[in-house]
Structures are given as C-alpha cells and as structure tokens.
Scaffold this motif. Structure first.
Motif, short mmCIF file in Angstrom:
data_model
loop_
_atom_site.label_atom_id
_atom_site.label_comp_id
_atom_site.label_asym_id
_atom_site.label_seq_id
_atom_site.Cartn_x
_atom_site.Cartn_y
_atom_site.Cartn_z
N GLY A 37 7.47 11.60 -10.21
CA GLY A 37 8.07 10.85 -9.10
C GLY A 37 9.53 10.53 -9.35
N LEU A 38 9.88 10.24 -10.60
CA LEU A 38 11.27 9.94 -10.94
C LEU A 38 12.18 11.15 -10.78
N LEU A 39 11.61 12.35 -10.88
CA LEU A 39 12.39 13.58 -10.78
C LEU A 39 12.58 14.05 -9.34
N MET A 40 11.97 13.37 -8.39
CA MET A 40 12.04 13.80 -7.00
C MET A 40 13.46 14.01 -6.48
N PRO A 41 14.41 13.09 -6.76
CA PRO A 41 15.76 13.29 -6.20
C PRO A 41 16.47 14.53 -6.74
N LEU A 42 16.01 15.08 -7.87
CA LEU A 42 16.66 16.23 -8.47
C LEU A 42 16.17 17.56 -7.91
N ALA A 43 15.11 17.53 -7.10
CA ALA A 43 14.51 18.75 -6.57
C ALA A 43 14.90 18.93 -5.11
N ASP A 44 14.88 20.20 -4.63
CA ASP A 44 15.12 20.44 -3.21
C ASP A 44 13.83 20.18 -2.43
N TRP A 120 9.94 8.84 3.12
CA TRP A 120 8.78 8.67 2.25
C TRP A 120 9.00 9.33 0.89
N ASN A 121 9.80 10.37 0.83
CA ASN A 121 10.17 10.93 -0.47
C ASN A 121 10.96 9.90 -1.29
N ASN A 122 11.89 9.22 -0.63
CA ASN A 122 12.66 8.18 -1.31
C ASN A 122 11.78 7.01 -1.71
N ALA A 123 10.81 6.69 -0.86
CA ALA A 123 9.89 5.60 -1.19
C ALA A 123 9.03 5.96 -2.40
N PHE A 124 8.64 7.24 -2.49
CA PHE A 124 7.85 7.68 -3.63
C PHE A 124 8.65 7.56 -4.93
N PHE A 125 9.93 7.93 -4.86
CA PHE A 125 10.80 7.77 -6.03
C PHE A 125 10.97 6.28 -6.35
N ALA A 126 11.20 5.46 -5.33
CA ALA A 126 11.42 4.03 -5.57
C ALA A 126 10.19 3.39 -6.20
N GLY A 127 9.01 3.73 -5.71
CA GLY A 127 7.79 3.19 -6.30
C GLY A 127 7.61 3.63 -7.74
N SER A 128 7.93 4.89 -8.02
CA SER A 128 7.83 5.40 -9.39
C SER A 128 8.81 4.68 -10.30
N PHE A 129 10.03 4.45 -9.81
CA PHE A 129 11.04 3.76 -10.61
C PHE A 129 10.63 2.31 -10.87
N MET A 130 10.15 1.62 -9.84
CA MET A 130 9.74 0.22 -10.01
C MET A 130 8.62 0.09 -11.03
N ALA A 131 7.63 0.97 -10.95
CA ALA A 131 6.50 0.91 -11.89
C ALA A 131 6.96 1.24 -13.31
N SER A 132 7.78 2.27 -13.45
CA SER A 132 8.24 2.68 -14.79
C SER A 132 9.13 1.61 -15.41
N PHE A 133 10.10 1.14 -14.65
CA PHE A 133 11.06 0.18 -15.18
C PHE A 133 10.36 -1.13 -15.56
N SER A 134 9.45 -1.59 -14.72
CA SER A 134 8.75 -2.85 -15.01
C SER A 134 7.86 -2.70 -16.24
N GLN A 135 7.23 -1.55 -16.42
CA GLN A 135 6.41 -1.34 -17.61
C GLN A 135 7.27 -1.35 -18.87
N GLY A 136 8.43 -0.73 -18.82
CA GLY A 136 9.33 -0.77 -19.96
C GLY A 136 9.83 -2.17 -20.24
N PHE A 137 10.11 -2.93 -19.18
CA PHE A 137 10.56 -4.31 -19.35
C PHE A 137 9.47 -5.15 -20.01
N MET A 138 8.22 -4.96 -19.56
CA MET A 138 7.11 -5.70 -20.16
C MET A 138 6.93 -5.34 -21.62
N LEU A 139 7.09 -4.06 -21.95
CA LEU A 139 6.99 -3.64 -23.34
C LEU A 139 8.04 -4.33 -24.20
N GLY A 140 9.28 -4.36 -23.71
CA GLY A 140 10.35 -5.00 -24.46
C GLY A 140 10.11 -6.48 -24.65
#
Length: 336
Positions: A37-44, A120-140
């Motif tokens: 999901g995070l890689l979505m903006p890099l693909a056509d 919805w493609n942007n929303a999929f990326f945003a949801g992936s980023f929110m989940a990933s970033f928050s998990q990393g923040f919780m780990l830290g």
C-alpha cells in the motif's frame, strides 16, 4: 496441572511466547501488504491494480494475527493490557482508523466510478501510511518505557519513519516474488532503496535499547550474556550483504530465486524481533510488569490455553491454505 511443573511459571511463559509469535507473524505478513500500500504512489495506474491483486487474497487473514495478539494480551496479562493501551491510546486510534480506511478503499477502488478511483487509491495509501507509522511510533514508545517525554517522542517518530520504510521494503520484496515484467523490475529498484531504511531502523533500535535500563545493558554487554545475543548482529550483516548481492542479480532467467528477497526480509525482521524479545524478557511492560506478575490466575490461563489449542491451528490452517491456493504470480484484478 502438577504434571507440567509450576503453572504460575510455565503458563505465563507459554502465553507470552504465543503472543510474541503472533506479533512477529503479524509484522511480517501484514507488514508486506502494508508495504504494498505504501508503494502505490510509485506505480502507474495499471501497476496499481496489480499491486492490489498481489495482496487481495491475503490481507484479511494477515490482520487476524493482530487480533489474536491483542486478545492474548487482554486475557493473559490484563494489567499490562491496561497500561500499554492507556499509554498508547492515540497511536492505537490512528492505527485503527488507518486499517479501516484501507479496508474501505480496498473495496471501493474497484467498484467506484473511474473518476473516483484515484481518490480511493490515495485513501489506500493514506490508510497504509497511518497504520505503518502508528505501529512504528508504538514500538518506539514501548522501547522507551511508555513514558511521554520529548526525547522519547522524537525517538518514537524516528522509529516510525524507519519501520514505515521497512514495511515498504518487505512489500517490494513481496512484489519481486509475486509479479513479473516491468513491475518486478521496478520492485527490485524500490527494494534497493528500502533496504537501507530497514538497516538504519535496526541500527537505531539497537543503539537505543541497551540504554533503556542497566538490566538490558548488562544483558547485551556483560560476559557471558553477550554470547547469547552475538549471533543476531553477525547473521544480520551477512543477510544484508547477501540480499544486496541478490538484488543486483535479479531478475534471473526463468524467474529463479525471486522468492529470496522476501525470505531474507522475513529473516531480518525475525532477528530484530528476537533481539527485542531477548532484551525485554521477562517484562511485558518494560521495567514495570513482568509476565509472571501481570498474568491472570493459572486456572484461568489453563482454560484459555485449551481454547487456544483449537483456535490457533484453525488460524494457521486457513492462513496456509490461502497462501497455497493463491500461490504463483499475481494475475489481473477482476471482480466479475
């Protein structure tokens, strides 16, 4: 229960091991689909459909491991559950919003009018980023003892950045395995960049962890305790070197060894997780509550364990079945 020794010892340890295993499996499996999901903006546009198709059969089953881990934390270690979720209420809330947004956009992007697909493609990326970033923040924050101070928050933000890049890397490794042609070549290029984010993240956590407490410092650097941990950095360096060499060679004729980047990425995540588990054991809340102090009554844990013996094989079974049925390269995304 006398046949198993002291239930106040082996039952908490068993549930801590099951919870730790569930978290590790979740990080690897949901990590790669969050990474895609995070890689979505890099693909056509055409490649975006193939990205979604590569995780379509798996992402629901992957998130089951998170539910299992949180459920085990709640029933087996109620005091720790309260302390951890109270301290991390905000990032947990952000993560849940991100996961919901991913689920909704995953379906809507294929069924909404073409004019709305980009949204919805942007929303999929945003949801992936929110989940990933928050998990990393919780780990830290967990590594730093769940204390909200400015230095701890800064470290948590850095951990969130590195984990997000690490998820992007394992997502790219998954795409190398599951795709072909131009998309596979682009995934190799993405992996060559993402691997350094993962390496920097592991280094940052490795540098910070022994200074969290003198107990962890002694585990890392006193003799002979340091012998138990020493294989982890040595093997990790060898795996990173092998992975860089392998990425420089791929793709090979006949798509040979396309699975190796994902396998090595899984090994690197597992080694890093093993190092954290070794460092913080026996604490379930760092330097506050051990797994033995925070465990439910042995009688309750024994009953829950019986249920787990039925639930866990079912989760493993349908997860393995989904990966077996949908093995091979990702095909075109179809809803008819």
């Amino acid at each position: 229960m006398e046949y198993f020794g002291d239930p106040a010892i082996w039952l908490p340890w068993t549930f801590a091991a099951l919870m730790g295993l569930s978290i590790l499996i979740y990080v690897v499996l949901d990590g790669f689909d969050l990474g895609v999901g995070l890689l979505m903006p890099l693909a056509d546009d055409a490649q975006k459909d193939r990205l979604v198709a590569s995780i379509g059969p798996f992402w629901d089953a992957n998130e089951t491991w998170l539910v299992l881990a949180v459920g085990l934390l709640l029933v087996a270690f109620p005091p720790a559950h309260g302390i951890i979720l109270t301290a991390l209420y905000l990032p947990v809330f952000v993560m849940l919003i991100g996961l919901i947004l991913r689920g909704v956009s995953f379906e809507m992007r294929a069924k909404a009018p073409m004019a709305q697909k980009r949204l919805w493609n942007n929303a999929f990326f945003a949801g992936s980023f929110m989940a990933s970033f928050s998990q990393g923040f919780m780990l830290g924050m967990y590594i730093m003892g769940l204390t909200w101070t400015l230095p701890n928050v800064v470290f948590a933000v850095l951990t969130a950045i590195f984990l997000t890049v690490g998820y992007g890397f394992i997502g790219a490794a998954w795409l190398i395995w599951k795709t072909e042609g131009q998309l596979q070549i682009r995934a190799i290029a993405w992996a060559k960049v993402g691997i350094w984010g993962l390496v920097l993240g592991i280094l940052a956590i490795s540098i910070a962890t022994p200074f969290v407490s003198t107990r962890i410092f002694d585990k890392w650097f006193s003799w002979p305790s340091m012998l138990y941990l020493s294989p982890l950095p040595i093997v990790s360096v060898l795996l990173v070197a092998y992975l860089w060499w392998q990425l420089a060679r791929l793709p090979l004729i006949g798509d040979r060894q396309s699975w190796t980047p994902f396998a090595v990425a899984t090994a690197l995540f597992s080694l890093a997780y093993g190092g954290l588990a070794y460092s913080f054991y026996p604490y379930v809340v760092p330097e506050k509550v051990t797994i033995y102090e925070g465990a439910s009554a042995p009688e309750s844990l024994f009953i829950i364990l019986i249920g787990t013996l039925f639930v866990l094989p079912a989760i493993v079974g349908y997860t393995a079945l989904s990966y077996y049925i949908f093995r091979g390269k990702a095909t075109a995304l179809r809803y008819d």
